[in-house]
Design a protein around this motif. Structure first.
Motif, short mmCIF file in Angstrom:
data_model
loop_
_atom_site.label_atom_id
_atom_site.label_comp_id
_atom_site.label_asym_id
_atom_site.label_seq_id
_atom_site.Cartn_x
_atom_site.Cartn_y
_atom_site.Cartn_z
N ALA A 36 5.47 -8.74 7.34
CA ALA A 36 5.61 -7.28 7.31
C ALA A 36 6.38 -6.88 6.06
CB ALA A 36 6.32 -6.78 8.56
N HIS A 37 5.93 -5.80 5.44
CA HIS A 37 6.49 -5.36 4.16
C HIS A 37 6.67 -3.85 4.22
CE1 HIS A 37 5.32 -9.37 2.70
NE2 HIS A 37 4.28 -9.17 3.49
N PHE A 38 7.92 -3.40 4.27
CA PHE A 38 8.24 -1.98 4.37
C PHE A 38 8.56 -1.44 2.99
CE2 PHE A 38 11.13 1.59 4.90
CZ PHE A 38 10.54 2.33 5.92
N LEU A 39 7.94 -0.33 2.63
CA LEU A 39 8.14 0.30 1.32
C LEU A 39 8.52 1.75 1.52
CD1 LEU A 39 7.81 -0.02 -1.82
CD2 LEU A 39 5.50 0.91 -1.50
N GLN A 40 9.63 2.16 0.90
CA GLN A 40 10.02 3.57 0.91
C GLN A 40 9.94 4.12 -0.50
OE1 GLN A 40 13.54 4.63 3.04
NE2 GLN A 40 13.59 6.72 2.24
N THR A 41 9.19 5.21 -0.66
CA THR A 41 9.02 5.87 -1.95
C THR A 41 9.58 7.29 -1.83
OG1 THR A 41 6.89 7.00 -1.65
CG2 THR A 41 6.83 4.61 -2.05
N PRO A 42 9.60 8.06 -2.91
CA PRO A 42 10.08 9.44 -2.79
C PRO A 42 9.29 10.30 -1.82
CG PRO A 42 10.08 8.76 -5.09
CD PRO A 42 9.39 7.67 -4.33
N ASP A 43 7.99 9.96 -1.60
CA ASP A 43 7.14 10.85 -0.80
C ASP A 43 6.59 10.24 0.47
OD1 ASP A 43 6.87 13.45 -2.25
OD2 ASP A 43 6.26 12.14 -3.89
N TYR A 44 6.80 8.95 0.72
CA TYR A 44 6.28 8.38 1.96
C TYR A 44 6.99 7.07 2.29
CZ TYR A 44 3.41 5.46 -1.21
OH TYR A 44 2.98 4.59 -2.20
N VAL A 45 6.82 6.65 3.54
CA VAL A 45 7.22 5.32 3.98
C VAL A 45 5.96 4.59 4.42
CG1 VAL A 45 9.61 5.77 4.61
CG2 VAL A 45 7.80 6.31 6.24
N GLN A 46 5.96 3.28 4.23
CA GLN A 46 4.74 2.51 4.49
C GLN A 46 5.12 1.11 4.95
OE1 GLN A 46 1.45 2.52 1.47
NE2 GLN A 46 2.01 0.38 1.19
N VAL A 47 4.38 0.59 5.91
CA VAL A 47 4.55 -0.80 6.32
C VAL A 47 3.17 -1.45 6.33
CG1 VAL A 47 4.48 -0.24 8.80
CG2 VAL A 47 5.56 -2.37 8.03
N THR A 48 3.07 -2.61 5.70
CA THR A 48 1.83 -3.37 5.64
C THR A 48 2.09 -4.78 6.14
OG1 THR A 48 2.29 -4.03 3.34
CG2 THR A 48 0.97 -2.04 3.67
N GLY A 49 1.07 -5.42 6.70
CA GLY A 49 1.31 -6.77 7.17
C GLY A 49 0.15 -7.38 7.91
N VAL A 50 0.43 -8.55 8.48
CA VAL A 50 -0.58 -9.33 9.20
C VAL A 50 0.04 -9.87 10.48
CG1 VAL A 50 -1.90 -9.98 7.15
CG2 VAL A 50 0.07 -11.38 7.85
N GLY A 51 -0.83 -10.35 11.37
CA GLY A 51 -0.33 -10.93 12.61
C GLY A 51 -1.45 -11.16 13.60
N ASP A 52 -1.07 -11.61 14.77
CA ASP A 52 -2.02 -11.79 15.87
C ASP A 52 -1.99 -10.51 16.70
OD1 ASP A 52 -3.61 -12.50 17.97
OD2 ASP A 52 -2.26 -14.04 18.76
#
Length: 346
Positions: free
Chosen positions: A106-122
């Motif tokens: 899981a990879h959480f990214l916070q930018t000036p205009d949004y938050v985002q989480v991307t990742g993989v799993g079962d």
């Protein structure tokens, strides 16, 4: 003729005007949309049978995903997009809990205009059938009520906990991505929802590596589908490449993520699920729930007892959410303009 054209423009503009109610988890009603399968009045007690449709995206160890409320071959994202419920890493939101070990990166990214989480799993452990290539969820849907209907997203990443009205969440059996945009003029651009068949890697380029859990700050990057002064449409013959992932920095790495409370939270819960069946009703959309397949997980005992219930889309519906409205003076103005246009024509 000019007056008639003006009248038609005014009429179209009136139809396009909408307003959106804003909630916090503490004041959200039972239902925020007509025809809603679950609830937004979720309390704080997590349960693997919860029908809560509030999601949170706060950090790499504190986020939720929308996924099916029941399992089985008819539980693909495409089949269940209208009735998805919230599955969260953190206890205390009144949602279902993501079983420990389900998220393998899981990879959480916070930018000036949004938050985002991307990742993989079962993600079959979130009731998504094996082999399901998935689909896109957002607060609009084909009728403006959202997929899922009534799904709300909250975040404290920008300060105080607030509702983020624009968001997009792609789910498959092995991959996920979730972006929610800060309220403002850029929200609809960075949380665009029209590229539903393009998937995570095209819409939200970023880190999807397994075995890594991190929280980073980053730049906004480019809005999905926008290339210079042109905007690509999904039905055009040539598909452009995805934008490069925005640059990131100030990353904090975590050894693992999870709740550690899954067994204790649901050990006494009846692990029953319901499959919604749409039926027609006068003046409101009714969803009658019939028993669906149950599911099992480590530390959770599957039950053969299914709970049957009926949820009325007209109960505690807040008409202020995604609802068109027309004021009296606007109706009078449009009617007068149309009559004037007809008089000039004849």
């Amino acid at each position: 003729m000019l007056a008639l054209i003006v009248a038609l423009v005014l009429s179209t503009r009136i139809k396009a005007q909408t307003y959106t109610a804003t909630y916090l988890p503490s004041n959200a009603p039972d239902h925020t949309q007509q025809g809603q399968y679950g609830t937004n009045e979720c309390g704080s007690v997590s349960s693997q049978t919860s029908l809560c449709q509030n999601a949170y995206i706060n950090s790499v160890d504190d986020f939720c995903l929308f996924a099916p409320p029941y399992s089985g071959p008819n539980a693909t994202i495409g089949d269940t997009e209208r009735v998805e419920v919230s599955w969260c890493l953190r206890d205390g939101y009144g949602t279902r809990l993501i079983p420990d070990g389900s998220i393998t990166g899981a990879h959480f990214l916070q930018t000036p205009d949004y938050v985002q989480v991307t990742g993989v799993g079962d993600l079959t452990r979130l009731n998504i059938p094996a082999g399901d290539q998935g689909g896109e969820l957002d607060p609009h849907g084909a009728d403006g009520n959202g997929n899922p209907i009534g799904g709300l997203v909250f975040s404290n990443a920008f300060g105080q906990l607030q509702q983020l009205h624009e968001w997009t969440n792609y789910m498959s059996d092995t991959q996920f991505c979730f972006r929610a945009c800060k309220p403002g003029p850029s929200a609809t651009s960075f949380c665009q929802h029209i590229y539903d068949v393009m998937g995570c890697l095209w819409n939200m380029p970023g880190n999807y590596d397994a075995g890594v859990f991190e929280r980073c700050s980053g730049d906004d990057g480019e809005p999905m589908g926008v290339y210079g002064t042109s905007t690509w449409k999904q039905n055009q013959p040539t598909t452009p490449s995805a934008h490069p992932a925005p640059s990131s920095s100030l990353c904090t790495t975590y050894s693992s993520i999870g709740n550690g409370l899954l067994v204790r939270s649901v050990s006494n819960a009846t692990n029953a699920t319901t499959t919604p069946t749409m039926t027609s009703a006068t003046h409101s959309t009714m969803i009658s729930a019939t028993p669906g397949p149950t599911f099992g997980d480590s530390g959770i005992t599957a039950s053969n007892t299914a709970t049957s219930s009926t949820l009325s889309g007209s109960r505690k519906v807040n008409s202020g959410t995604h609802t068109n409205f027309i004021t009296g003076w606007q109706i009078s103005l449009s009617a007068s303009a149309i009559l004037l246009g007809l008089a000039l024509c004849f």
